[in-house]
Design an enzyme around this catalytic site. Sequence first.
Site, PDB file in Angstrom:
ATOM      1  N   CYS A 188      34.107   1.797  79.277  1.00 46.81           N
ATOM      2  CA  CYS A 188      34.184   0.661  78.384  1.00 46.81           C
ATOM      3  C   CYS A 188      35.615   0.551  77.860  1.00 46.81           C
ATOM      4  CB  CYS A 188      33.198   0.835  77.228  1.00 46.81           C
ATOM      5  SG  CYS A 188      32.069  -0.522  77.063  1.00 46.81           S
ATOM      6  N   PRO A 189      36.171  -0.609  77.770  1.00 42.49           N
ATOM      7  CA  PRO A 189      35.527  -1.921  77.737  1.00 42.49           C
ATOM      8  C   PRO A 189      35.493  -2.652  79.084  1.00 42.49           C
ATOM      9  CG  PRO A 189      37.764  -2.175  77.004  1.00 42.49           C
ATOM     10  CD  PRO A 189      37.569  -0.703  77.325  1.00 42.49           C
TER      11      PRO A 189
END
Length: 104
Positions: A41-42
């Site tokens: 992530c992201p």
Amino acid sequence: MAWRRRSDTTSDTTEESGRAPEPEPGPPAVALTIDALGRKCPIPIIMLADQIGSVPLNAVVAVLADDPAAFTDVPAWCRLKSHHHVGSYVLPQGGWAIHVRRNY
């Protein structure tokens, strides 16, 4: 592919009522699958934000992710962007299919 919905609730009210448990509904039909397995992530959110506009309104996008941060961050992104987090489903190979319905 076998799906198992991840649920935070463990209570079973059907035992109390004496009724047979109802079958758990399967995941909705998916218009687009984004494979973000192996990405931190992201990146899964960036991929989702980039591609959610390519599906029709009310269509479901499945984000395949195995980063634990994505499990919480994708639903949070949905709340922030007013899309609907349909559910998160455990993948047999590990990770989740996080389903998002496009609202606009």
